[in-house]
Write a protein that holds these residues in place. Structure first.
Motif, short mmCIF file in Angstrom:
data_model
loop_
_atom_site.label_atom_id
_atom_site.label_comp_id
_atom_site.label_asym_id
_atom_site.label_seq_id
_atom_site.Cartn_x
_atom_site.Cartn_y
_atom_site.Cartn_z
N GLN A 82 0.83 -1.21 0.00
CA GLN A 82 0.00 0.00 0.00
C GLN A 82 0.86 1.25 0.00
O GLN A 82 1.65 1.47 0.93
N GLY A 83 0.71 2.09 -1.04
CA GLY A 83 1.34 3.41 -1.02
C GLY A 83 0.80 4.18 0.17
O GLY A 83 -0.41 4.21 0.38
N ILE A 84 1.68 4.77 0.97
CA ILE A 84 1.24 5.36 2.25
C ILE A 84 0.17 6.42 2.02
O ILE A 84 0.39 7.38 1.28
N ASP A 91 -4.45 2.68 9.27
CA ASP A 91 -5.07 1.93 10.37
C ASP A 91 -6.31 1.19 9.86
O ASP A 91 -6.51 0.00 10.13
N THR A 92 -7.15 1.92 9.13
CA THR A 92 -8.39 1.34 8.58
C THR A 92 -8.06 0.21 7.63
O THR A 92 -8.71 -0.85 7.65
N ILE A 93 -7.07 0.43 6.77
CA ILE A 93 -6.73 -0.59 5.77
C ILE A 93 -6.27 -1.87 6.46
O ILE A 93 -6.68 -2.97 6.08
N VAL A 94 -5.43 -1.75 7.49
CA VAL A 94 -4.93 -2.94 8.19
C VAL A 94 -6.06 -3.60 8.97
O VAL A 94 -6.22 -4.82 8.94
N GLN A 95 -6.87 -2.80 9.66
CA GLN A 95 -7.96 -3.40 10.45
C GLN A 95 -8.95 -4.15 9.56
O GLN A 95 -9.23 -5.33 9.76
N LYS A 96 -9.46 -3.47 8.54
CA LYS A 96 -10.49 -4.08 7.69
C LYS A 96 -9.88 -5.12 6.75
O LYS A 96 -10.52 -6.11 6.41
N GLY A 97 -8.64 -4.87 6.30
CA GLY A 97 -7.96 -5.85 5.44
C GLY A 97 -7.73 -7.16 6.18
O GLY A 97 -7.83 -8.24 5.60
N THR A 98 -7.44 -7.07 7.47
CA THR A 98 -7.26 -8.27 8.30
C THR A 98 -8.60 -9.01 8.42
O THR A 98 -8.65 -10.24 8.27
N GLU A 99 -9.67 -8.27 8.65
CA GLU A 99 -11.01 -8.89 8.69
C GLU A 99 -11.33 -9.63 7.39
O GLU A 99 -12.00 -10.64 7.40
N CYS A 100 -10.86 -9.05 6.28
CA CYS A 100 -11.21 -9.62 4.98
C CYS A 100 -10.19 -10.65 4.50
O CYS A 100 -10.29 -11.15 3.39
N LYS A 125 5.59 3.25 13.73
CA LYS A 125 4.35 3.17 12.97
C LYS A 125 4.05 1.73 12.58
O LYS A 125 2.91 1.28 12.59
N ARG A 126 5.12 0.99 12.20
CA ARG A 126 4.93 -0.41 11.81
C ARG A 126 4.38 -1.22 12.99
O ARG A 126 3.45 -2.00 12.85
N LEU A 127 4.96 -1.00 14.18
CA LEU A 127 4.53 -1.75 15.36
C LEU A 127 3.07 -1.43 15.71
O LEU A 127 2.33 -2.31 16.12
N ARG A 128 2.70 -0.18 15.51
CA ARG A 128 1.31 0.22 15.77
C ARG A 128 0.37 -0.56 14.83
O ARG A 128 -0.65 -1.11 15.25
N LEU A 129 0.72 -0.61 13.54
CA LEU A 129 -0.10 -1.34 12.57
C LEU A 129 -0.13 -2.84 12.90
O LEU A 129 -1.15 -3.50 12.76
N GLN A 130 1.03 -3.37 13.35
CA GLN A 130 1.10 -4.79 13.71
C GLN A 130 0.15 -5.10 14.87
O GLN A 130 -0.49 -6.15 14.90
N ARG A 131 0.06 -4.16 15.81
CA ARG A 131 -0.85 -4.33 16.95
C ARG A 131 -2.30 -4.33 16.47
O ARG A 131 -3.13 -5.13 16.93
N ILE A 132 -2.61 -3.44 15.54
CA ILE A 132 -3.98 -3.38 14.98
C ILE A 132 -4.30 -4.70 14.29
O ILE A 132 -5.40 -5.24 14.42
N LEU A 229 -12.33 3.74 -6.90
CA LEU A 229 -12.33 3.52 -5.46
C LEU A 229 -11.29 4.39 -4.78
O LEU A 229 -10.22 4.64 -5.34
N ARG A 230 -11.58 4.84 -3.57
CA ARG A 230 -10.57 5.52 -2.78
C ARG A 230 -9.46 4.52 -2.44
O ARG A 230 -9.71 3.32 -2.39
N THR A 231 -8.29 5.04 -2.14
CA THR A 231 -7.16 4.14 -1.88
C THR A 231 -7.46 3.18 -0.71
O THR A 231 -7.10 2.01 -0.75
N GLU A 232 -8.17 3.66 0.31
CA GLU A 232 -8.43 2.82 1.48
C GLU A 232 -9.54 1.80 1.24
O GLU A 232 -9.77 0.92 2.06
N THR A 233 -10.23 1.90 0.10
CA THR A 233 -11.30 0.95 -0.20
C THR A 233 -10.79 -0.16 -1.13
O THR A 233 -11.35 -1.26 -1.17
#
Lengths: 255, 255
Positions: A82-84, A91-100, A125-132, A229-233
């Protein structure tokens, strides 16, 4: 039932030792007692129904009651490069991407990235995303926690991508031009156990130069449906389509 | 190119009059001039390439250059009946649901809804969501703006649902029990022009009583894949699957 990921080395034949933040969560937040049941997953694809046996110092000791079987992992491994994006969209991408069902996430600096990650902050930042990703995996009953890889440049990403069975890039110009994506044929060409890396640009999309470099490295330019689509979708759309293809349509055939 | 939805009565044979907030956006935000081009859609399924001819008082007058054709609308109309979620999650559902092709949204009060909409504020909330739907439609190049219906109770929803070809409810217990959803067969039974209402519970899910009442009213209990999805992810998963089914797989067959 509450689920926890516990490192494999904390399991033995009869039980599991839960430590750290998760042990605190069981005692202080859930206020559980001896004989309460939880699910412990080892992040290697196994999950167990466990019963709390004892509280020791900062740990919780639980016995294994039974092995759980589950079909909560996609049969193909999909990594989202994912391009930042701006703000807290990652955060949204990792949370919802994990669900999916995503297998991993790679943050990368793209020409049109507005929100630059400073080198010294990027591990935080990476560790924060890993926690999510861990929390979302527990909530969604996954057996594996997606990996969040360190920040990459496009050059590093091209080298890293060599380990994948399939390589594709979500390219908006394909959607704008009304060209239907090669997504169904991309998914049809994948077999269980295969891996796919999908590159998704930041808000402004990938530059034509970046798209060209990816194409020359063997990436398939792939549209994600007829709407922009937006990048986060984009990642959620891809992962949902893959879930429909492999988990709903294909398993229906298998039965 | 910048897109605007303009009410049908502001179109005549040769041109279009843009007023209000959109006219202000063209003048003040985009700082456009005579001869600049924009896209105007009439929310009846037509879109036109237009060239600005004049600025009059608070209006912008544009001439129609050509009719645009697009496949940006799903061939089936999918309405999301969403149990009111917490915080600003409904904003996310409407924004991303619009990107993914939803036809309409219905907010409803469910037994487990935590965040109650007070009667006097509910029209204000509806208008806010309607505005989000309009902006997302422009951004994603849709030809139709999804409707946001007024707040309903379950009783009102059951009556309203009679106008739909297909009725289904996303029921988490189906996913938890490992039962694969009837989603592929639900979608396969739909033809272009058909309509589907999909009921999605709030954070705590629907109560067994609500699920039973929906079932008795002819709603199909439908799982959304093998992972437990958050309430704000469920609509996106469904819409992405429908897009894959109707817009990617089926159009591939048509060609």
């Amino acid at each position: 039932m509450q689920r926890y990921f516990v490192p494999k080395e904390q399991f033995d034949e009869s039980g599991v030792r839960i430590t750290g933040e998760d042990a605190r969560h069981i005692r202080r937040v859930m206020r559980m007692n001896v004989a309460d049941t939880i699910i412990c997953a080892n992040n290697k694809g196994d999950a167990f129904l466990c019963k709390i046996k004892a509280f020791e110092d900062q740990s919780v000791i639980a016995g294994i009651e039974s092995v759980l079987t589950s079909e909560s992992e996609l049969p193909v491994r999909i990594t989202i490069a994912q391009g930042i994006p701006k703000g807290d969209k990652f955060d949204t991408i990792v949370q919802k991407g994990t669900e999916c069902g995503a297998a991993a996430f790679i943050p990368f600096h793209s020409e049109r990235t507005v929100s630059v990650w400073q080198k010294e902050k990027s591990e935080k930042k990476r560790l924060r995303l890993q926690r999510i990703a861990k929390e979302a995996s527990e909530q969604t009953h996954r057996l594996l926690i997606p990996e969040v890889e360190p920040l990459m440049t496009l050059d590093q990403l091209l080298i890293f991508s060599e380990r994948f069975t399939c390589k594709a890039v979500a390219y908006e110009e394909t959607a704008k031009a009304g060209v239907q994506s090669g997504l169904p044929s991309l998914l049809r060409n994948m077999k269980a156990g295969n891996s796919l890396i999908m590159v998704i640009g930041p808000e402004g999309g990938l530059s034509p130069n970046e798209a060209e470099r990816l194409k020359q490295s063997g990436f398939l330019l792939c549209g994600l449906g007829p709407r922009i689509l937006r990048t986060e979708t984009a990642a959620l759309y891809l992962l949902s389509c893959a879930s429909y293809h492999f988990e709903l349509l294909q398993r229906e055939v298998d039965r």
